[in-house]
Design a protein around this motif. Structure first.
Motif, PDB file in Angstrom:
ATOM      1  N   VAL A  25     -20.905 -37.298  42.296  1.00 28.87           N
ATOM      2  CA  VAL A  25     -20.309 -38.621  42.094  1.00 28.87           C
ATOM      3  C   VAL A  25     -18.916 -38.468  41.490  1.00 28.87           C
ATOM      4  O   VAL A  25     -17.936 -39.022  41.992  1.00 28.87           O
ATOM      5  CB  VAL A  25     -21.219 -39.475  41.161  1.00 28.87           C
ATOM      6  N   ARG A  26     -18.831 -37.688  40.435  1.00 23.93           N
ATOM      7  CA  ARG A  26     -17.530 -37.459  39.786  1.00 23.93           C
ATOM      8  C   ARG A  26     -16.545 -36.824  40.751  1.00 23.93           C
ATOM      9  O   ARG A  26     -15.372 -37.201  40.803  1.00 23.93           O
ATOM     10  CB  ARG A  26     -17.707 -36.532  38.570  1.00 23.93           C
ATOM     11  N   HIS A  27     -17.031 -35.862  41.526  1.00 21.91           N
ATOM     12  CA  HIS A  27     -16.158 -35.160  42.466  1.00 21.91           C
ATOM     13  C   HIS A  27     -15.560 -36.140  43.481  1.00 21.91           C
ATOM     14  O   HIS A  27     -14.347 -36.168  43.680  1.00 21.91           O
ATOM     15  CB  HIS A  27     -16.939 -34.056  43.189  1.00 21.91           C
ATOM     16  N   LEU A  28     -16.416 -36.963  44.084  1.00 24.97           N
ATOM     17  CA  LEU A  28     -15.902 -37.891  45.096  1.00 24.97           C
ATOM     18  C   LEU A  28     -14.932 -38.898  44.473  1.00 24.97           C
ATOM     19  O   LEU A  28     -13.896 -39.224  45.066  1.00 24.97           O
ATOM     20  CB  LEU A  28     -17.060 -38.624  45.794  1.00 24.97           C
ATOM     21  N   PHE A  29     -15.244 -39.379  43.276  1.00 22.37           N
ATOM     22  CA  PHE A  29     -14.353 -40.330  42.617  1.00 22.37           C
ATOM     23  C   PHE A  29     -12.993 -39.664  42.326  1.00 22.37           C
ATOM     24  O   PHE A  29     -11.944 -40.287  42.470  1.00 22.37           O
ATOM     25  CB  PHE A  29     -14.978 -40.853  41.314  1.00 22.37           C
ATOM     26  N   GLN A  30     -13.035 -38.397  41.938  1.00 22.83           N
ATOM     27  CA  GLN A  30     -11.777 -37.682  41.668  1.00 22.83           C
ATOM     28  C   GLN A  30     -10.988 -37.472  42.965  1.00 22.83           C
ATOM     29  O   GLN A  30      -9.770 -37.620  42.991  1.00 22.83           O
ATOM     30  CB  GLN A  30     -12.067 -36.324  41.018  1.00 22.83           C
ATOM     31  N   VAL A  31     -11.700 -37.155  44.015  1.00 17.66           N
ATOM     32  CA  VAL A  31     -11.040 -36.961  45.315  1.00 17.66           C
ATOM     33  C   VAL A  31     -10.372 -38.259  45.741  1.00 17.66           C
ATOM     34  O   VAL A  31      -9.190 -38.287  46.098  1.00 17.66           O
ATOM     35  CB  VAL A  31     -12.070 -36.500  46.380  1.00 17.66           C
ATOM     36  N   SER A  32     -11.112 -39.357  45.677  1.00 18.30           N
ATOM     37  CA  SER A  32     -10.596 -40.640  46.141  1.00 18.30           C
ATOM     38  C   SER A  32      -9.399 -41.102  45.311  1.00 18.30           C
ATOM     39  O   SER A  32      -8.477 -41.718  45.823  1.00 18.30           O
ATOM     40  CB  SER A  32     -11.717 -41.678  46.075  1.00 18.30           C
ATOM     41  N   ALA A  33      -9.419 -40.772  44.013  1.00 14.80           N
ATOM     42  CA  ALA A  33      -8.322 -41.187  43.130  1.00 14.80           C
ATOM     43  C   ALA A  33      -7.111 -40.254  43.227  1.00 14.80           C
ATOM     44  O   ALA A  33      -6.086 -40.498  42.602  1.00 14.80           O
ATOM     45  CB  ALA A  33      -8.814 -41.236  41.695  1.00 14.80           C
ATOM     46  N   GLY A  34      -7.249 -39.175  44.003  1.00 17.38           N
ATOM     47  CA  GLY A  34      -6.122 -38.254  44.165  1.00 17.38           C
ATOM     48  C   GLY A  34      -6.025 -37.220  43.060  1.00 17.38           C
ATOM     49  O   GLY A  34      -5.035 -36.498  42.959  1.00 17.38           O
ATOM     50  N   LEU A  35      -7.061 -37.143  42.206  1.00 17.62           N
ATOM     51  CA  LEU A  35      -7.018 -36.176  41.098  1.00 17.62           C
ATOM     52  C   LEU A  35      -7.335 -34.762  41.557  1.00 17.62           C
ATOM     53  O   LEU A  35      -7.026 -33.797  40.860  1.00 17.62           O
ATOM     54  CB  LEU A  35      -8.021 -36.583  40.011  1.00 17.62           C
ATOM     55  N   ARG A  47     -23.160 -47.056  48.959  1.00 19.06           N
ATOM     56  CA  ARG A  47     -22.757 -47.496  47.627  1.00 19.06           C
ATOM     57  C   ARG A  47     -21.766 -46.499  47.001  1.00 19.06           C
ATOM     58  O   ARG A  47     -20.761 -46.887  46.415  1.00 19.06           O
ATOM     59  CB  ARG A  47     -24.021 -47.624  46.757  1.00 19.06           C
ATOM     60  N   LEU A  48     -22.075 -45.209  47.156  1.00 19.90           N
ATOM     61  CA  LEU A  48     -21.228 -44.173  46.549  1.00 19.90           C
ATOM     62  C   LEU A  48     -19.799 -44.246  47.095  1.00 19.90           C
ATOM     63  O   LEU A  48     -18.829 -44.206  46.335  1.00 19.90           O
ATOM     64  CB  LEU A  48     -21.832 -42.791  46.830  1.00 19.90           C
ATOM     65  N   PHE A  49     -19.670 -44.371  48.412  1.00 20.34           N
ATOM     66  CA  PHE A  49     -18.326 -44.377  49.005  1.00 20.34           C
ATOM     67  C   PHE A  49     -17.594 -45.683  48.732  1.00 20.34           C
ATOM     68  O   PHE A  49     -16.381 -45.680  48.517  1.00 20.34           O
ATOM     69  CB  PHE A  49     -18.392 -44.071  50.513  1.00 20.34           C
ATOM     70  N   GLN A  50     -18.329 -46.780  48.726  1.00 20.79           N
ATOM     71  CA  GLN A  50     -17.655 -48.047  48.402  1.00 20.79           C
ATOM     72  C   GLN A  50     -17.124 -47.998  46.969  1.00 20.79           C
ATOM     73  O   GLN A  50     -16.011 -48.433  46.697  1.00 20.79           O
ATOM     74  CB  GLN A  50     -18.614 -49.208  48.580  1.00 20.79           C
ATOM     75  N   MET A  51     -17.924 -47.437  46.074  1.00 19.10           N
ATOM     76  CA  MET A  51     -17.458 -47.320  44.687  1.00 19.10           C
ATOM     77  C   MET A  51     -16.282 -46.351  44.597  1.00 19.10           C
ATOM     78  O   MET A  51     -15.342 -46.575  43.844  1.00 19.10           O
ATOM     79  CB  MET A  51     -18.600 -46.846  43.781  1.00 19.10           C
ATOM     80  N   ALA A  52     -16.332 -45.272  45.386  1.00 12.44           N
ATOM     81  CA  ALA A  52     -15.242 -44.282  45.353  1.00 12.44           C
ATOM     82  C   ALA A  52     -13.928 -44.939  45.775  1.00 12.44           C
ATOM     83  O   ALA A  52     -12.875 -44.696  45.173  1.00 12.44           O
ATOM     84  CB  ALA A  52     -15.568 -43.120  46.272  1.00 12.44           C
ATOM     85  N   LEU A  53     -13.988 -45.782  46.798  1.00 14.91           N
ATOM     86  CA  LEU A  53     -12.766 -46.447  47.264  1.00 14.91           C
ATOM     87  C   LEU A  53     -12.258 -47.420  46.207  1.00 14.91           C
ATOM     88  O   LEU A  53     -11.052 -47.516  45.957  1.00 14.91           O
ATOM     89  CB  LEU A  53     -13.037 -47.182  48.582  1.00 14.91           C
TER      90      LEU A  53
END
Lengths: 435, 269
Positions: free
Chosen positions: A97-107, A144-150
């Motif tokens: 979850v953290r990884h995808l959120f970081q990827v989506s945010a450009g981190l 849900r995971l990808f919608q939240m990531a976006l």
């Protein structure tokens, strides 16, 4: 493990390896279908960009989906200098979850805060959603995971400075021009010399609507050639002052060993003084523009060192926003975990009550077996007593568990209830437990 | 109490704008600040309407009442700019002026003057309203000028920091200052013409000894000076911005000097 991500990224594999593992849109779709057919993957999304190729899997029962994905990657990459495992990274459970959120945010990008990745994550998710398979490839969890990531990507970009500033010389030049002129529509550009960086800057400026590009070069034929490429017109070096007089932006990159735009040239171009802003980008070495022209109040002169310094500062500023971005990601990861746990609470309560009822029935049966003298009415009363006792004992834990879920701290509670009541095998696999 | 609410809302909006500047946020921060500014304007309108209903006169005379109305005109001008994304950021320089005006008004008390007025009616309302618009035009030019000078400094210093990203482009600020100046100049000129016509007709002279008249003429001359600096000797945006800042400072200083040395009748000066 239930939720997993496996793949290669710029952290783990050089470009020579990554480029062999890039999946185009139709290849990505086929790969997902193969994973479904070969490893019975319930949910999967494949993200493939020039910096990463990774697949998100749920649930990852017995690691079969991971093995199947590795086989697919091996097939795609062909012969490698090292084993595939040397280039792979793998995350499981909450770390996905953290990884995808970081990827989506450009981190997790090569250039911190770059915005393109957000669109690539969206494309990957939409591609999985659009696959004509049943059940859908982006099922309830990955959906849900990808919608939240976006959403996290958008939030991080809007609430922190992670995406601020430009991080290439061409984009910095455009940003400077915008901050001076506002809209660049209709602004006139004069190019001195014909370097590659100069061309890139002109292309970037053209996209912003500048018009009237004039190319001045010592070799007139080369000026004509470049003018054709940038839809401008060529002028001989002898008419430099005349060309400068109408310029809003001057872009200089000649190979001349001495300054080309000197104070006399400037004064010839603006005999009554300069009464409007003039942006000069001098990317030549040695410099083409006399440095003292930068002292004019309406002249904004930037040389190649200035631009590089600005790029470095912008990157530093973006990196300074990482802690704030991390806080958002952490909070949203917790929210996802709580949401996931909320999916589990109803089955857990049902199982908890079911287990208690089984025990009640067993104990009641044992008790009544030795009490044949009891009438039907008495038996009924004893059974009623046992039911009431069970309900009273379970009432508080049930209510508190639901309240805990509402407060967002339910994931740990669900785990605790599972442990205390021996309900480890839930209907949904735990996020980072065995599937 | 009713006049305190807009003061709080304007202050809140200003804090949010500063937060946007410091945190470099582009998303909901500016929207929240804009909403708070607009809410402040609404509360201010209600407060002024309440004054009108309570005292049966517009809040144009009486020191506190006049300052509050002047602040309202400034907030109105700012609210008009809020939908224009880049221009809305001028709020960070304009809101302190509005807050100061409203703050002083609240401190002094927003009440009508006990003095009897001989210049009243629609002509008086028009005269004062136009003068307020004129001064707020100058305030807008000042705010745009301040931001212009900061952005100019950032560009010259080759520093693309928080200010660079927050402040609108130079061309946008110059356009805003130009609009503020010309609109303000036109309004103040009309206001002076109304006042002059009434004074000459009713008193037979221009009342040059009245500090209000002296200040109004000084302000008008400042406008002429700023506009001259912008267009004279070839257009120069930087010089224009500098002139707006100095000119506005001059108008405020001359007001304070006149108030402290000569004093007024308590109506406005």
């Amino acid at each position: 493990m239930s939720l997993a991500v496996v793949g290669v990224s710029h952290h783990t594999a050089p470009v020579e390896v990554r480029e062999r593992m890039v999946f185009g849109p139709s290849e990505a779709a086929n790969a997902l279908i193969t994973l479904r057919e070969e490893a019975e993957v319930e949910e999967a999304v494949l993200l493939s960009t020039c910096n990463r190729t990774e697949v998100y899997l749920f649930p990852n029962r017995d690691d079969r989906p991971i093995r199947s994905w590795e086989t697919l990657l091996e097939r795609k990459a062909g012969r490698l200098d090292q084993t595939l495992g040397d280039y792979l990274f793998e995350r499981r459970g909450d770390r996905v979850v953290r990884h995808l959120f970081q990827v989506s945010a450009g981190l997790d990008s090569m250039v911190t805060g770059e915005a393109e990745i957000q669109g690539q994550v969206r494309d990957a998710y939409e591609r999985a959603t659009a696959l004509p398979v049943d059940p859908p490839m982006a099922g309830p969890v990955l959906n849900r995971l990808f919608q939240m990531a976006l959403s996290v990507g958008g939030q991080v970009r809007s609430e922190t400075a992670i995406g601020h500033g430009r991080v290439s010389v061409a984009s910095v030049a455009v940003e400077l021009a915008r901050k001076i002129f506002g809209s660049l529509r209709g602004k006139r550009v004069v190019i001195l010399g014909a370097g590659q960086t100069g061309e890139l800057i002109v292309q970037a400026l053209s996209r912003e609507g500048v018009k009237g590009v004039t190319v001045v070069n010592r070799t007139y034929e080369r000026a004509v050639e470049l003018a054709r490429q940038v839809h401008g017109h060529a002028v001989e070096m002898e008419r430099l002052s005349e060309a400068l007089a109408s310029a809003d932006i001057i872009l200089s990159s000649t190979a001349a060993p001495h300054p080309v735009v000197t104070r006399p040239t400037f004064e010839a171009a603006f005999p009554r003084g300069l009464h409007r802003p003039l942006l000069i980008i001098d990317i030549a070495l040695p410099r083409d523009v006399a440095p003292d022209l930068g002292d004019e109040s309406e002249v904004f002169l930037y040389n190649v060192d200035d631009l590089r310094k600005i790029v470095d500062e912008q990157l530093q500023m973006r990196e300074g926003s990482i802690p704030a971005a991390d806080r958002i990601i952490r909070a949203q990861s917790d929210e996802f975990r709580a949401w996931y746990a909320s999916l589990e609470v109803v089955p857990v309560i049902r199982r908890m009550r079911g287990r208690a009822d089984e025990l009640r029935h067993a104990e009641l049966e044992r008790l009544l077996r030795g009490m044949d003298h009891l009438t039907e009415g008495d038996r009924g009363r004893v059974e009623e007593f046992s039911r009431r006792l069970m309900n009273k004992l379970l009432h508080d834990p049930t209510v508190r568990l639901r309240k805990g879920m509402d407060r967002g701290g339910g994931a740990d509670l669900v785990d605790a209830v599972r442990f205390l009541y021996g309900l480890e095998e839930g209907e949904l696999p735990p996020l980072d437990g065995e599937g | 109490m009713t006049h305190l609410l807009p003061l709080f809302l304007y202050t809140g909006a200003f804090i949010l704008w500063v937060r946007c500047l410091v945190r470099g946020s582009q998303g909901r921060g500016p929207l929240a600040a804009s909403i708070l500014t607009a809410a402040g304007l609404l509360a201010h309108a209600v407060a002024l309407a309440h004054f009108w209903l309570q005292y049966g006169e517009l809040p144009l005379v009486g020191f506190g009442a006049a300052l509050s109305s002047l602040a309202f005109v400034g907030a109105l001008a700012l609210t008009v700019m809020l939908p224009l994304r880049e221009m809305s950021r001028v709020a960070i320089a304009l809101l302190p002026f509005i807050i100061a005006l409203q703050g002083i008004a609240v401190l002094l008390g927003v009440e009508p003057t006990p003095l009897a007025l001989d210049f009243e009616g629609a002509g008086f309302v028009l005269h004062v309203s136009l003068a307020f618009l004129g001064y707020q035009g100058l305030a807008v030019a000042f705010a745009a000028g301040v931001l212009y000078l900061i952005q100019h400094h950032e560009l010259k210093a080759k520093r693309l920091g928080r200010f660079f990203h927050f402040i609108p482009p130079l061309a946008t600020l110059d356009r805003l200052a130009r609009i503020g100046l010309w609109a303000g100049f036109a309004c103040l000129t009309l206001a002076l013409a109304f006042g002059w016509a009434w004074t000459v007709e009713n008193r037979g002279s221009l009342a040059m000894g009245d500090p209000k008249v002296v200040w109004a003429i000084l302000s008008w001359l400042v406008f002429v000076g700023i506009l001259g600096a912008r267009v004279g000797g070839g257009r120069n945006d930087y010089r224009g911005a500098l002139a707006a800042v100095i000119g506005f400072g001059g108008v405020i200083c001359s007001y304070l000097v006149l108030r402290l040395t000569v004093g007024g009748d308590g109506l406005f000066l």
